[in-house]
Motif scaffolding. Structure first.
Motif, PDB file in Angstrom:
ATOM      1  N   LEU A  41      37.346  35.956  43.962  1.00 43.00           N
ATOM      2  CA  LEU A  41      38.163  37.064  44.351  1.00 43.00           C
ATOM      3  C   LEU A  41      39.214  36.543  45.491  1.00 43.00           C
ATOM      4  N   ILE A  42      38.812  35.755  46.396  1.00 40.89           N
ATOM      5  CA  ILE A  42      39.838  35.372  47.484  1.00 40.89           C
ATOM      6  C   ILE A  42      40.791  34.478  46.771  1.00 40.89           C
ATOM      7  N   GLU A  43      40.535  33.815  45.749  1.00 37.48           N
ATOM      8  CA  GLU A  43      41.389  32.666  45.061  1.00 37.48           C
ATOM      9  C   GLU A  43      42.451  33.655  44.367  1.00 37.48           C
ATOM     10  N   ARG A  44      41.953  34.728  43.651  1.00 40.53           N
ATOM     11  CA  ARG A  44      42.941  35.670  42.935  1.00 40.53           C
ATOM     12  C   ARG A  44      43.721  36.509  43.774  1.00 40.53           C
ATOM     13  N   SER A  45      43.245  36.787  44.994  1.00 39.74           N
ATOM     14  CA  SER A  45      44.067  37.639  45.960  1.00 39.74           C
ATOM     15  C   SER A  45      45.368  36.880  46.456  1.00 39.74           C
ATOM     16  N   GLN A  46      45.526  35.683  46.321  1.00 41.74           N
ATOM     17  CA  GLN A  46      46.737  34.865  46.807  1.00 41.74           C
ATOM     18  C   GLN A  46      47.796  35.006  46.145  1.00 41.74           C
ATOM     19  N   VAL A  48      50.291  37.806  43.482  1.00 41.03           N
ATOM     20  CA  VAL A  48      50.598  39.443  43.320  1.00 41.03           C
ATOM     21  C   VAL A  48      49.840  39.804  42.098  1.00 41.03           C
ATOM     22  N   LEU A  49      50.186  41.061  41.846  1.00 44.85           N
ATOM     23  CA  LEU A  49      49.180  41.709  40.497  1.00 44.85           C
ATOM     24  C   LEU A  49      49.796  41.216  39.413  1.00 44.85           C
ATOM     25  N   ASN A  50      51.057  40.962  39.123  1.00 42.04           N
ATOM     26  CA  ASN A  50      51.515  40.413  37.734  1.00 42.04           C
ATOM     27  C   ASN A  50      51.064  41.134  36.773  1.00 42.04           C
ATOM     28  N   SER A  51      51.226  42.320  36.735  1.00 43.61           N
ATOM     29  CA  SER A  51      50.599  43.473  35.574  1.00 43.61           C
ATOM     30  C   SER A  51      51.238  42.877  34.209  1.00 43.61           C
ATOM     31  N   SER A  52      52.456  42.384  34.162  1.00 46.68           N
ATOM     32  CA  SER A  52      52.807  41.902  32.793  1.00 46.68           C
ATOM     33  C   SER A  52      51.982  41.153  32.093  1.00 46.68           C
ATOM     34  N   CYS A  53      50.992  40.373  32.633  1.00 48.93           N
ATOM     35  CA  CYS A  53      49.814  39.376  31.907  1.00 48.93           C
ATOM     36  C   CYS A  53      48.995  40.254  31.437  1.00 48.93           C
ATOM     37  N   TYR A  54      48.914  41.411  31.536  1.00 48.65           N
ATOM     38  CA  TYR A  54      47.784  42.131  30.801  1.00 48.65           C
ATOM     39  C   TYR A  54      48.243  43.196  29.844  1.00 48.65           C
ATOM     40  N   LYS A 142      40.470  48.755  38.124  1.00 46.87           N
ATOM     41  CA  LYS A 142      39.854  49.211  39.402  1.00 46.87           C
ATOM     42  C   LYS A 142      39.938  48.369  40.542  1.00 46.87           C
ATOM     43  N   ILE A 143      39.666  47.051  40.168  1.00 53.24           N
ATOM     44  CA  ILE A 143      39.483  46.072  41.181  1.00 53.24           C
ATOM     45  C   ILE A 143      40.888  45.385  41.338  1.00 53.24           C
ATOM     46  N   LEU A 144      41.401  44.805  40.481  1.00 54.46           N
ATOM     47  CA  LEU A 144      42.966  44.171  40.850  1.00 54.46           C
ATOM     48  C   LEU A 144      43.914  45.050  41.789  1.00 54.46           C
ATOM     49  N   PRO A 145      43.901  46.086  41.334  1.00 53.37           N
ATOM     50  CA  PRO A 145      44.937  47.098  42.154  1.00 53.37           C
ATOM     51  C   PRO A 145      44.596  47.235  43.524  1.00 53.37           C
ATOM     52  N   THR A 146      43.301  47.086  43.921  1.00 56.37           N
ATOM     53  CA  THR A 146      42.931  47.240  45.267  1.00 56.37           C
ATOM     54  C   THR A 146      43.232  45.933  46.104  1.00 56.37           C
ATOM     55  N   MET A 147      43.417  44.959  45.628  1.00 48.82           N
ATOM     56  CA  MET A 147      43.416  43.796  46.361  1.00 48.82           C
ATOM     57  C   MET A 147      44.765  42.858  46.089  1.00 48.82           C
ATOM     58  N   CYS A 148      45.643  43.217  45.080  1.00 44.84           N
ATOM     59  CA  CYS A 148      46.913  42.468  44.956  1.00 44.84           C
ATOM     60  C   CYS A 148      48.058  43.434  44.932  1.00 44.84           C
ATOM     61  N   GLU A 149      49.077  42.902  45.678  1.00 40.54           N
ATOM     62  CA  GLU A 149      50.374  43.769  45.726  1.00 40.54           C
ATOM     63  C   GLU A 149      50.937  43.800  44.453  1.00 40.54           C
ATOM     64  N   LYS A 241      42.028  37.406  53.721  1.00 46.28           N
ATOM     65  CA  LYS A 241      42.508  37.214  52.656  1.00 46.28           C
ATOM     66  C   LYS A 241      42.109  38.524  51.549  1.00 46.28           C
ATOM     67  N   VAL A 242      41.043  38.798  51.497  1.00 48.01           N
ATOM     68  CA  VAL A 242      40.578  40.278  51.065  1.00 48.01           C
ATOM     69  C   VAL A 242      39.868  40.823  52.006  1.00 48.01           C
ATOM     70  N   GLU A 243      40.022  42.305  52.093  1.00 44.06           N
ATOM     71  CA  GLU A 243      39.254  43.066  53.145  1.00 44.06           C
ATOM     72  C   GLU A 243      37.668  42.869  52.440  1.00 44.06           C
ATOM     73  N   PRO A 244      36.835  42.701  53.619  1.00 42.44           N
ATOM     74  CA  PRO A 244      35.436  42.809  53.339  1.00 42.44           C
ATOM     75  C   PRO A 244      34.881  43.833  52.486  1.00 42.44           C
ATOM     76  N   ASP A 245      35.555  44.943  53.048  1.00 43.31           N
ATOM     77  CA  ASP A 245      35.151  46.638  52.512  1.00 43.31           C
ATOM     78  C   ASP A 245      35.463  46.330  51.092  1.00 43.31           C
ATOM     79  N   VAL A 246      36.625  46.095  50.895  1.00 39.96           N
ATOM     80  CA  VAL A 246      36.907  45.987  49.296  1.00 39.96           C
ATOM     81  C   VAL A 246      35.828  45.211  48.417  1.00 39.96           C
ATOM     82  N   ILE A 247      35.433  43.912  48.811  1.00 43.50           N
ATOM     83  CA  ILE A 247      34.435  43.262  48.080  1.00 43.50           C
ATOM     84  C   ILE A 247      33.113  43.808  47.950  1.00 43.50           C
TER      85      ILE A 247
END
Length: 481
Positions: A41-46, A48-54, A142-149, A241-247
């Motif tokens: 999760l920390i690695e993914r958070s570096q 942005v969301l890149n919603s086009s990939c989905y 649910k998860i990606l939008p909470t940790m990626c711009e 890098k990712v808020e601990p409360d998010v994880i």
């Protein structure tokens, strides 16, 4: 050893291996998996969301990077991330990853060309439990939008998907490891769990598996690890890098509940008994689709496997046992009397419509819809739908996309219009609506199926509460993904 003995040896935990131990085998593995998920999760958070990939059917990203992109995917609806995940799994399948009972692919074994490994020894009962579709939905929505711009960075689409694959596979392994946890708990308290399983007591199993203090300890441990691993370590004021409360919230709201869902489903199939009942046309040849929906005789007069049994094996596994029943009503009776934990019943045929016998049985029974299985129909755009019914109490969750309801309107003008308007205002799509006799005071109830994927959890919850106020009675028959 005859063929039946060979099948039996694959169905059950290998007795040459020691029984699963919660302390010695499970706990260290679960702790290691926590760290894998946190680092992923920390690695993914570096990025942005890149919603086009989905985006499904998004061909430009793939065609810009892959020659003959149209031929590269088995489904035209693949997103760029789907392609990335598919190619990763296809390569790993060749190396035997999915022969392990700890690993679960996101794509169909037929697509990946996974070869069965009869020599593989497992310490859990063979099963077909795989909730990766739900895991992927939760991760993307649910998860990606909470940790990626929420931005786009086309230069890093590939790196984004590499991280997505790592996160999805790590989360999937942790959740499906619930089968080993369930086996360990079953071995430790065999008599207690056997009684609950024989009674089809899904709620009792959930309560027996739930230890709030242990769950809070896990959540707190994850929060501390995320706090420790989530900074560069230069000083105490470094930003996370990712808020601990998010994880921690990820574990509390998704990983732990989904893990327990897997445990309950595994335990209900643990004993040596049929996993499901199904209506078998061979037992009553004169019934038509209004009562049964099985295949007829083939050109040589031989009876083929019923479609319900095919749906059952698709959901519960090729090696699962089914209990043939003379009718849909008998399927409901077999589940209600604890002969089997689940039932498979026909719900909709693309040319014949909704199955009245199943609808009426749902009105008259306390059993609920646990899942939906779709089978393709040759020459039809829409598949046949089959419901998995069982004693599991339905609950609306954040990953719910479909709801099955029964409601009775008040005896006043415009009551049905008010109820339907309530659903429409909340952006809930009404898939079907039919009146069904309730056999109580000669009254009717309305059977409806709702697509709530666009409305979201909170809006759907508020709407169902409002619907209860506008109608005489609302029965939540089932929620599924």
């Amino acid at each position: 050893m005859d063929d039946n003995d060979k099948t039996s040896s694959l169905m059950w935990p290998d007795l040459t291996l020691p029984p699963v131990s919660l302390i010695e085998d499970i706990r260290p593995a679960l702790i290691r998996q926590e760290e894998t998920i946190i680092f992923a999760l920390i690695e993914r958070s570096q990025y942005v969301l890149n919603s086009s990939c989905y985006l499904e059917n998004e061909k430009s990203i793939l065609s810009d990077r892959v020659k003959d992109a149209a031929k590269a995917t088995p489904s035209p609806s693949f997103s760029f991330m789907d392609y990335f995940l598919f190619e990763t799994e296809k390569f790993q399948a060749k190396l035997g990853r999915y022969n392990s009972s700890e690993e679960h692919a996101f794509f169909e074994p037929e697509w990946l060309k996974v070869a069965s490994n009869a020599s593989h020894k497992s310490r859990i009962k063979a099963n077909n439990i795989n909730i990766n579709a739900k895991i992927k939905h939760v991760y993307l929505n649910k998860i990606l939008p909470t940790m990626c711009e929420d931005k786009e960075d086309a230069d890093n689409y590939g790196s984004t998907c590499v991280c997505d694959v790592a996160v999805l596979q790590a989360i999937s392994k942790r959740i499906h490891f619930g089968k080993f946890v369930a086996e360990a708990k079953f071995c430790a308290e065999r008599e207690k769990f056997t009684t609950l399983i024989q009674n089809n007591d899904a709620q009792g199993l959930m309560e027996a598996l739930t230890h709030a203090a242990v769950e809070e300890k896990v959540i707190e441990r994850v929060r501390k690890k995320a706090s420790h691993y989530g900074t560069d370590g230069s000083d105490s004021s470094s930003a996370y890098k990712v808020e601990p409360d998010v994880i921690a919230k990820l574990y509390k709201d998704y990983l732990i509940p989904l893990n327990k869902d897997v445990q309950v489903e595994y335990l209900l199939q643990r004993l040596d008994r049929p996993a499901y009942a199904f209506p078998d046309k061979k037992l009553h040849r004169k019934r038509n689709f209004d009562e049964l929906n099985g295949k007829s005789e083939d050109s040589e007069g031989r009876w083929q496997q019923s479609r319900e049994e095919e749906a059952g094996r698709l959901h519960f596994g090729e090696q699962s046992k089914g209990l043939p029943c003379v009718s849909i009503r008998e399927v409901f009776r077999s589940v209600s009397t604890n002969k089997v934990p689940f039932g498979v019943v026909p719900m909709e045929h693309p040319s014949l419509g909704l199955n009245k016998a199943t609808q009426i049985a749902l009105v008259q029974s306390s059993l609920k819809v646990c899942a939906c299985v779709c089978l393709p129909v040759e020459g039809a755009d829409q598949p046949e739908r089959y419901f998995i019914i069982g004693p599991i109490k339905p609950s609306l969750t954040s990953e719910t996309s479909q709801a099955v309801l029964l409601f009775a309107t008040k005896h006043e003008p415009g009551s049905l219009v008010k109820a339907l308007s309530c659903l429409g205002e909340a952006n809930l799509n009404l898939r079907c609506l039919e009146s069904i006799p309730s056999l109580q005071n000669n009254e009717y109830m309305f059977y409806c199926e709702i697509d709530c994927s666009k409305a979201g959890f909170e809006e759907t919850k508020r709407t169902l509460e409002k619907l209860s106020e506008l109608t005489k009675d609302v029965i939540q028959v089932g929620f599924y993904f």
